[in-house]
Design a protein around this motif. Structure first.
Motif, PDB file in Angstrom:
ATOM      1  N   PRO A  88      86.613 -29.837 -20.325  1.00  0.00           N
ATOM      2  CA  PRO A  88      85.636 -29.461 -21.348  1.00  0.00           C
ATOM      3  C   PRO A  88      85.011 -30.705 -21.977  1.00  0.00           C
ATOM      4  O   PRO A  88      85.662 -31.744 -22.131  1.00  0.00           O
ATOM      5  N   TYR A  89      83.725 -30.585 -22.314  1.00  0.00           N
ATOM      6  CA  TYR A  89      83.005 -31.695 -22.927  1.00  0.00           C
ATOM      7  C   TYR A  89      83.533 -31.946 -24.328  1.00  0.00           C
ATOM      8  O   TYR A  89      83.628 -31.035 -25.134  1.00  0.00           O
ATOM      9  N   ARG A  90      83.878 -33.200 -24.611  1.00  0.00           N
ATOM     10  CA  ARG A  90      84.370 -33.600 -25.923  1.00  0.00           C
ATOM     11  C   ARG A  90      83.640 -34.870 -26.324  1.00  0.00           C
ATOM     12  O   ARG A  90      83.392 -35.746 -25.489  1.00  0.00           O
ATOM     13  N   TYR A  91      83.366 -34.996 -27.603  1.00  0.00           N
ATOM     14  CA  TYR A  91      82.649 -36.161 -28.106  1.00  0.00           C
ATOM     15  C   TYR A  91      83.367 -37.465 -27.748  1.00  0.00           C
ATOM     16  O   TYR A  91      82.734 -38.421 -27.297  1.00  0.00           O
ATOM     17  N   ALA A  92      84.670 -37.516 -27.928  1.00  0.00           N
ATOM     18  CA  ALA A  92      85.427 -38.745 -27.678  1.00  0.00           C
ATOM     19  C   ALA A  92      85.238 -39.232 -26.243  1.00  0.00           C
ATOM     20  O   ALA A  92      85.139 -40.437 -26.000  1.00  0.00           O
ATOM     21  N   ALA A  93      85.170 -38.326 -25.294  1.00  0.00           N
ATOM     22  CA  ALA A  93      84.966 -38.708 -23.898  1.00  0.00           C
ATOM     23  C   ALA A  93      83.499 -39.030 -23.633  1.00  0.00           C
ATOM     24  O   ALA A  93      83.171 -40.064 -23.040  1.00  0.00           O
ATOM     25  N   VAL A  94      82.605 -38.162 -24.081  1.00  0.00           N
ATOM     26  CA  VAL A  94      81.175 -38.319 -23.818  1.00  0.00           C
ATOM     27  C   VAL A  94      80.643 -39.630 -24.380  1.00  0.00           C
ATOM     28  O   VAL A  94      79.839 -40.312 -23.742  1.00  0.00           O
ATOM     29  N   THR A  95      81.103 -40.021 -25.557  1.00  0.00           N
ATOM     30  CA  THR A  95      80.610 -41.262 -26.167  1.00  0.00           C
ATOM     31  C   THR A  95      80.962 -42.491 -25.319  1.00  0.00           C
ATOM     32  O   THR A  95      80.256 -43.492 -25.360  1.00  0.00           O
ATOM     33  N   SER A  96      82.006 -42.406 -24.506  1.00  0.00           N
ATOM     34  CA  SER A  96      82.373 -43.537 -23.654  1.00  0.00           C
ATOM     35  C   SER A  96      81.349 -43.796 -22.543  1.00  0.00           C
ATOM     36  O   SER A  96      81.358 -44.853 -21.934  1.00  0.00           O
ATOM     37  N   ALA A  97      80.452 -42.838 -22.300  1.00  0.00           N
ATOM     38  CA  ALA A  97      79.413 -43.027 -21.284  1.00  0.00           C
ATOM     39  C   ALA A  97      78.348 -44.003 -21.756  1.00  0.00           C
ATOM     40  O   ALA A  97      77.608 -44.564 -20.950  1.00  0.00           O
ATOM     41  N   GLY A  98      78.241 -44.206 -23.064  1.00  0.00           N
ATOM     42  CA  GLY A  98      77.319 -45.199 -23.593  1.00  0.00           C
ATOM     43  C   GLY A  98      75.886 -44.752 -23.792  1.00  0.00           C
ATOM     44  O   GLY A  98      74.998 -45.582 -23.916  1.00  0.00           O
ATOM     45  N   PHE A  99      75.615 -43.458 -23.854  1.00  0.00           N
ATOM     46  CA  PHE A  99      74.257 -42.983 -24.109  1.00  0.00           C
ATOM     47  C   PHE A  99      73.926 -43.136 -25.584  1.00  0.00           C
ATOM     48  O   PHE A  99      74.733 -42.783 -26.447  1.00  0.00           O
ATOM     49  N   TYR A 100      72.747 -43.646 -25.873  1.00  0.00           N
ATOM     50  CA  TYR A 100      72.349 -43.940 -27.249  1.00  0.00           C
ATOM     51  C   TYR A 100      72.390 -42.717 -28.154  1.00  0.00           C
ATOM     52  O   TYR A 100      72.612 -42.839 -29.345  1.00  0.00           O
ATOM     53  N   ASP A 101      72.165 -41.532 -27.616  1.00  0.00           N
ATOM     54  CA  ASP A 101      72.189 -40.317 -28.444  1.00  0.00           C
ATOM     55  C   ASP A 101      73.481 -39.521 -28.244  1.00  0.00           C
ATOM     56  O   ASP A 101      73.573 -38.370 -28.657  1.00  0.00           O
ATOM     57  N   ASP A 102      74.458 -40.133 -27.615  1.00  0.00           N
ATOM     58  CA  ASP A 102      75.747 -39.491 -27.319  1.00  0.00           C
ATOM     59  C   ASP A 102      75.564 -38.170 -26.581  1.00  0.00           C
ATOM     60  O   ASP A 102      76.332 -37.223 -26.762  1.00  0.00           O
ATOM     61  N   ALA A 103      74.519 -38.111 -25.743  1.00  0.00           N
ATOM     62  CA  ALA A 103      74.231 -36.925 -24.928  1.00  0.00           C
ATOM     63  C   ALA A 103      74.116 -35.661 -25.778  1.00  0.00           C
ATOM     64  O   ALA A 103      74.488 -34.572 -25.357  1.00  0.00           O
ATOM     65  N   GLY A 104      73.578 -35.819 -26.984  1.00  0.00           N
ATOM     66  CA  GLY A 104      73.348 -34.669 -27.853  1.00  0.00           C
ATOM     67  C   GLY A 104      74.525 -34.271 -28.713  1.00  0.00           C
ATOM     68  O   GLY A 104      74.433 -33.314 -29.487  1.00  0.00           O
ATOM     69  N   PHE A 105      75.622 -34.993 -28.615  1.00  0.00           N
ATOM     70  CA  PHE A 105      76.809 -34.640 -29.391  1.00  0.00           C
ATOM     71  C   PHE A 105      76.735 -35.176 -30.813  1.00  0.00           C
ATOM     72  O   PHE A 105      76.321 -36.305 -31.040  1.00  0.00           O
ATOM     73  N   CYS A 106      77.189 -34.381 -31.736  1.00  0.00           N
ATOM     74  CA  CYS A 106      77.429 -34.833 -33.102  1.00  0.00           C
ATOM     75  C   CYS A 106      78.909 -35.203 -33.150  1.00  0.00           C
ATOM     76  O   CYS A 106      79.776 -34.364 -32.861  1.00  0.00           O
ATOM     77  N   GLY A 107      79.195 -36.434 -33.481  1.00  0.00           N
ATOM     78  CA  GLY A 107      80.573 -36.897 -33.516  1.00  0.00           C
ATOM     79  C   GLY A 107      81.419 -36.190 -34.546  1.00  0.00           C
ATOM     80  O   GLY A 107      82.594 -35.914 -34.318  1.00  0.00           O
ATOM     81  N   GLN A 108      80.824 -35.876 -35.685  1.00  0.00           N
ATOM     82  CA  GLN A 108      81.590 -35.220 -36.749  1.00  0.00           C
ATOM     83  C   GLN A 108      81.890 -33.761 -36.424  1.00  0.00           C
ATOM     84  O   GLN A 108      82.899 -33.231 -36.851  1.00  0.00           O
TER      85      GLN A 108
END
Length: 145
Positions: A88-108
């Motif tokens: 499942p998509y999770r912010y902690a994993a997705v942010t490691s990809a390095g996309f400037y917008d975190d691939a649409g994820f809100c970290g909070q």
């Protein structure tokens, strides 16, 4: 072993794809190639020809910007991106990809949102449905903080 893939994390509000991340294997074509217009195909083909066709290729459409015809990625970066978008998509994993917008994820919120639900401004700054804000465009600094 690394495989080509498409990831489209669904918006937590409406279910539409928040972003589009596609890793195209060397010597392959994008998943939606048959639906691309001739100018899109030409731009992609020209971009690929400027680089080795033995490289992986990244196509990214973010919340307010993307990488157009894509860009080459080496095997290590391709693997990092693939690992980041394991479900499942999770912010902690997705942010490691390095996309400037975190691939649409809100970290909070640990949730992705589409353009509409990010309430993006003309400057590229957005607020998620919970009011958390961030810049979604790497080329602009928000005037409306």
């Amino acid at each position: 072993m690394l495989q080509a893939f498409v990831a489209e994390p669904p918006c937590a509000v409406c279910g539409r794809p928040a972003t589009h991340i596609e890793l195209v294997a060397p010597t392959s074509q994008p998943v939606d190639w048959q639906r691309w217009s001739p100018p899109q195909r030409d731009a992609y083909t020209a971009a690929r020809q400027r680089h080795s066709d033995q490289q992986w290729w990244l196509l990214f459409s973010g919340i307010v910007a993307g990488n157009g015809s894509g860009r080459p990625v080496d095997l290590a970066e391709a693997q990092r991106i693939a690992d980041a978008f394991a479900q499942p998509y999770r912010y902690a994993a997705v942010t490691s990809a390095g996309f400037y917008d975190d691939a649409g994820f809100c970290g909070q919120c640990d949730a992705p949102y589409c353009y509409h639900h990010w309430n993006a401004s003309s400057t590229g700054y957005g607020r998620c449905p919970e009011g958390h804000g961030k810049s979604l465009d790497p080329h602009w600094w928000p005037d409306d903080l």
